[in-house]
Design an enzyme around this catalytic site. Structure first.
Site, PDB file in Angstrom:
ATOM      1  N   HIS A   1     -32.257 -63.352 -14.662  1.00  3.24           N
ATOM      2  CA  HIS A   1     -32.931 -63.189 -15.958  1.00  3.24           C
ATOM      3  C   HIS A   1     -34.203 -64.030 -15.983  1.00  3.24           C
ATOM      4  O   HIS A   1     -34.455 -64.802 -15.048  1.00  3.24           O
ATOM      5  CB  HIS A   1     -31.990 -63.672 -17.078  1.00  3.24           C
TER       6      HIS A   1
ATOM      7  N   HIS B   1     -40.580 -67.692 -14.955  1.00  2.00           N
ATOM      8  CA  HIS B   1     -40.115 -67.440 -13.595  1.00  2.00           C
ATOM      9  C   HIS B   1     -38.678 -66.921 -13.618  1.00  2.00           C
ATOM     10  O   HIS B   1     -37.931 -67.186 -14.561  1.00  2.00           O
ATOM     11  CB  HIS B   1     -40.185 -68.729 -12.760  1.00  2.00           C
TER      12      HIS B   1
HETATM   13  P1  2AM Z   1     -33.954 -72.008 -14.269  1.00  2.00           P
HETATM   14  O1  2AM Z   1     -33.868 -70.539 -14.065  1.00  2.00           O
HETATM   15  O2  2AM Z   1     -35.327 -72.518 -14.131  1.00  2.00           O
HETATM   16  O3  2AM Z   1     -32.935 -72.765 -13.498  1.00  2.00           O
HETATM   17  C1  2AM Z   1     -29.472 -70.993 -17.813  1.00  2.00           C
HETATM   18  O4  2AM Z   1     -29.028 -72.179 -17.276  1.00  2.00           O
HETATM   19  C2  2AM Z   1     -30.963 -70.880 -17.717  1.00  2.00           C
HETATM   20  O5  2AM Z   1     -31.559 -71.932 -18.486  1.00  2.00           O
HETATM   21  C3  2AM Z   1     -31.494 -71.005 -16.302  1.00  2.00           C
HETATM   22  O6  2AM Z   1     -32.268 -69.865 -16.023  1.00  2.00           O
HETATM   23  C4  2AM Z   1     -32.309 -72.260 -16.288  1.00  2.00           C
HETATM   24  O7  2AM Z   1     -33.585 -72.184 -15.776  1.00  2.00           O
HETATM   25  C5  2AM Z   1     -32.574 -72.553 -17.726  1.00  2.00           C
HETATM   26  N1  2AM Z   1     -32.667 -74.008 -17.939  1.00  2.00           N
HETATM   27  C6  2AM Z   1     -33.762 -74.683 -18.327  1.00  2.00           C
HETATM   28  N2  2AM Z   1     -33.516 -75.980 -18.465  1.00  2.00           N
HETATM   29  C7  2AM Z   1     -32.227 -76.168 -18.113  1.00  2.00           C
HETATM   30  C8  2AM Z   1     -31.373 -77.306 -18.029  1.00  2.00           C
HETATM   31  N3  2AM Z   1     -31.798 -78.524 -18.358  1.00  2.00           N
HETATM   32  N4  2AM Z   1     -30.109 -77.109 -17.630  1.00  2.00           N
HETATM   33  C9  2AM Z   1     -29.661 -75.871 -17.306  1.00  2.00           C
HETATM   34  N5  2AM Z   1     -30.402 -74.764 -17.383  1.00  2.00           N
HETATM   35  C10 2AM Z   1     -31.677 -74.897 -17.779  1.00  2.00           C
END
Ligand code: 2AM
Length: 187
Positions: free
Chosen positions: A39, A126
């Site tokens: 996603h 991203h």
């Molecule tokens: P990421 O794709 O850059 O890892 C669910 O966990 C989504 O929330 C993930 O896509 C993740 O981004 C995002 N996310 C952003 N900050 C986060 C955090 N502190 N902990 C976990 N997930 C985070």
């Protein structure tokens, strides 16, 4: 408490194609995102009291009234913090990145008013494909070639989704709790 985040869902055929990238590039320490979980995050809320969900939803509904549906296209692979020392492998957004940033910023502001911590780093739209346990160098040439398979891939963003994330030993389970449509038409 519910672990929540706002995201743009991707069509199944694109997720399937992105999910196949793992067969075409090798990392020593990668944990690949399962195909159904791929996603585009807009805002991670983290641990949230259940009784706050309605308020969160209604604030984001107001925001969505001010954003029209838009298209995104995919650009190239990239890595955080850098291609030489990769921790996260992602696919970037080309066309429509400005719209996604604008939407994410509005959500960020509204969520901050509700007491959610503001992101310190600027939002960079991203699609995370893999998380690496160790810093690894990525093969840029290989990824450039792979990216060619996605030229012309476009996603119509008509709605955004509030997901609940449940962390399990088998990996996270993402459940859509609510979908909110972006404003339709020009009015
Ligand atoms: P990421 O794709 O850059 O890892 C669910 O966990 C989504 O929330 C993930 O896509 C993740 O981004 C995002 N996310 C952003 N900050 C986060 C955090 N502190 N902990 C976990 N997930 C985070």
């Amino acid at each position: 408490m519910l672990r929540l985040f706002w995201a743009i869902e991707l069509p199944q055929d694109l997720r399937k194609k992105l999910g196949k990238v793992r067969e075409k590039i090798k990392f020593k320490s990668a944990k690949w995102v399962e195909q159904e979980n791929i996603h585009l995050t807009l805002k991670f809320l983290g641990s949230t009291p259940e009784e706050k969900v309605e308020e969160i939803r209604s604030e984001v509904e107001k925001i969505c009234r001010n954003h029209q549906p838009f298209q995104i296209s995919l650009s190239t692979f990239g890595a955080f913090p850098s291609n030489k020392k990769a921790r996260v492998l992602w696919f970037g957004v080309a066309q429509g990145a400005d719209k996604a940033i604008c939407l994410a910023k509005d959500i960020e502001k509204a969520m901050a008013k509700l007491g959610f911590e503001e992101e310190r780093k600027p939002y960079h739209p991203h699609i995370t494909l893999a998380r690496l346990k160790f810093l690894e160098q990525i093969d840029e040439e290989r990824l450039k070639l792979l990216a060619q398979n996605f030229e012309g891939s476009q996603v119509e963003v008509k709605e955004i989704t509030l997901f609940q994330s449940q962390l399990t030993p088998k990996g996270p389970i993402y459940t859509p709790l609510s979908r909110i449509a972006l404003k339709q038409g020009l009015g």
